[in-house]
Scaffold this active site. Structure first.
Site, PDB file in Angstrom:
ATOM      1  N   ASP A   1       1.361  -8.027   0.876  1.00  0.00           N
ATOM      2  CA  ASP A   1       1.208  -6.929  -0.089  1.00  0.00           C
ATOM      3  C   ASP A   1      -0.163  -7.079  -0.734  1.00  0.00           C
ATOM      4  O   ASP A   1      -0.332  -7.862  -1.663  1.00  0.00           O
ATOM      5  CB  ASP A   1       2.331  -6.987  -1.129  1.00  0.00           C
TER       6      ASP A   1
ATOM      7  N   TYR B   1       5.694  -8.955  -7.574  1.00  0.00           N
ATOM      8  CA  TYR B   1       6.140  -7.577  -7.818  1.00  0.00           C
ATOM      9  C   TYR B   1       5.539  -6.699  -6.737  1.00  0.00           C
ATOM     10  O   TYR B   1       4.355  -6.816  -6.422  1.00  0.00           O
ATOM     11  CB  TYR B   1       5.679  -7.116  -9.195  1.00  0.00           C
TER      12      TYR B   1
ATOM     13  N   LYS C   1      -4.247   0.909  -5.199  1.00  0.00           N
ATOM     14  CA  LYS C   1      -5.287   0.640  -6.190  1.00  0.00           C
ATOM     15  C   LYS C   1      -6.713   0.949  -5.706  1.00  0.00           C
ATOM     16  O   LYS C   1      -7.102   2.116  -5.650  1.00  0.00           O
ATOM     17  CB  LYS C   1      -5.132  -0.811  -6.694  1.00  0.00           C
TER      18      LYS C   1
END
Ligand code: KE4
Length: 442
Positions: free
Chosen positions: A248, A153, A276
């Protein structure tokens, strides 16, 4: 309410009331779907406070937190220095829509940790980071197709919402309503940990694939490590085909090592996306790479990307406080996370084995998942075999014992530098009780 390994009569009335109110105004009462507990059942938590490794909900239940806001809180909740840094920045104003020195300060730390990154652009989320990196890769290579992997994702940009299992080198099928098939026709969704599938895709779409985007350690089908030499193969195949490799590292950056997965596995991608941890719990994303690629981004080059709150002073302050702490403690913090995470995951896995509950565990550093299946779990097909009902029973029983795991079988859990041996012992005891009394596997 203290922590008890035995089931506590957990009050939920206040959270339930807040959920009912929220549902009147917000779809599902939540601002991100996974928070609604749809796949695990029970009442979504309304949190009032976090401190270190603990959370308190509206009913004053205390939990050991293994979600950590889905990854950003590697130092735990409200770690010394971060709230103070945000407060100090806020006293000077919250946003200017103009540059501040803090943006270059944060860029400097990220670039120092990721050798192939010469320039970086800050955005406000991981989604913005990956969609921008893909746009840049298409501009740089003048190609249209992109490759992602099933179970990975990368945020909710249209082109990346592709149905899992759409088969090898077949064009993407929309994975969400509202995404026209034209928007996913240029996305190839391939099986993870299968280098042959990528070779096939490049044969079928030779000279047409702009980039391959991958979670170097997957967190979004639960934690799935790369098979030995798999990342090396992705690097070799993309180089040979003049296609860009995008790591990613929204979840793995500064999580698996100060230099992320690329430090841990020794692979240099072409572009890296971040999120994050670099925001220390405030909204920050970023994408970066060599200057000759990044200089294609406006205002220098033709690739447009913008954001009102990009580089926001408060988010920069939280990110700086977090990364400065990690940098000054990097020789100890990651080994500490490794050891305590190993103790935790081995303890719970052994408890399941003793109770005859089919369970396997994947862990890399301080991100991990307990899968309710015999395993091994190496890709989406094997992850999808999990007994999600058993996971839901485990989740609810652990919550009643003061342990908050990610409310989905297909999410990674995280341990922070604030977690203690006491937390780990409590969690293992709670798991033993759960496996012995809650018919998890029935
Ligand atoms: P955000 O847009 O949510 O900041 O980042 C998207 C993203 C991109 N890349 C990776 C590897 C990610 O894990 C994420 C977001 N992660 C999920 C948790 N699996 C966020 C939690 C949520 O959606 O509520």
């Amino acid at each position: 309410m203290g922590l008890t390994a035995t089931t506590m009569a957990r009050h939920v009335e206040a959270s339930r009331k807040l959920q009912k109110r929220a549902e009147q105004m917000i779809p599902g009462g939540v601002n991100s779907p996974v928070r609604a507990f749809r796949s695990v059942g029970g009442d979504p938590l309304f949190i009032v406070r976090g401190q270190g490794s603990h959370l308190w909900d509206a009913d004053e239940n205390r939990y050991i937190d293994y979600v950590g806001s889905w990854g950003p809180l590697i130092l735990g909740h409200a770690p010394p220095g971060v709230p103070e840094a945000i407060g100090a920045a806020a006293k000077n104003g919250t946003s200017f829509g103009a540059s501040t020195a803090a943006e270059a300060d944060l860029a400097e730390i990220v670039i120092s940790a990721f050798p192939h990154v010469e320039k970086i652009r800050f955005v406000n989320s991981g989604t913005e980071a990956t969609m921008s990196a893909i746009r840049l890769a298409r501009a740089y290579t003048q190609r249209k197709y992109i490759v992602k992997f099933e179970g990975c994702y990368h945020g909710h940009a249209d082109a990346l919402l592709v149905k899992a299992g759409s088969g090898v080198a077949t064009l993407g099928i929309p994975g969400s309503a509202g995404v026209p098939e034209e928007f996913t026709q240029l996305t190839l969704a391939l099986p993870f940990n299968d280098a042959g599938a990528l070779e096939l895709a490049f044969k079928k779409f030779s000279n047409q694939i702009a980039c391959v985007i991958v979670e170097p350690v997957v967190g979004n089908m639960g934690c799935v490590p790369p098979a030995p030499l798999y990342l090396d193969a992705l690097r070799e195949i993309t180089l040979r085909n003049n296609s860009l490799l995008i790591f990613d590292e929204v979840m793995t950056g500064f999580r698996l090592a100060f230099g992320g997965a690329q430090e841990r596995y020794g692979i240099l991608p072409d572009l890296t996306t971040f999120g994050k941890i670099i925001g220390g719990g405030l909204p920050v994303g970023a994408y970066g790479g060599p200057a000759h690629i990044m200089d294609m981004v406006a205002p220098l080059g033709p690739v447009y990307q913008a954001g009102t709150l990009s580089g926001n002073p408060l988010a920069m302050a939280a990110g700086l406080a977090t990364l400065r702490y990690l940098r000054s403690h990097k020789s100890t913090i990651y080994t500490g996370l490794e050891m305590l995470s190993a103790q935790l995951t081995e303890g719970v896995t052994a408890a399941a084995k003793d109770a005859g509950v089919p369970l396997c565990c994947n862990r890399v550093g301080s991100m991990f998942t307990w899968y309710f299946t015999d395993g091994p779990v190496t890709n989406w097909t094997s992850a999808a075999k999990c007994d999600t009902e058993a996971f839901a029973r485990f989740f609810r029983a652990m919550l009643d014992r003061g342990v908050y795991l990610p409310p989905s079988q297909f999410e990674a859990a995280f341990l922070s530098a604030a977690h203690t041996e006491k937390d780990v012992h409590h969690t293992i005891a709670a798991a033993k009780q759960t496996f012995a009394t809650s018919h998890v596997a029935s």
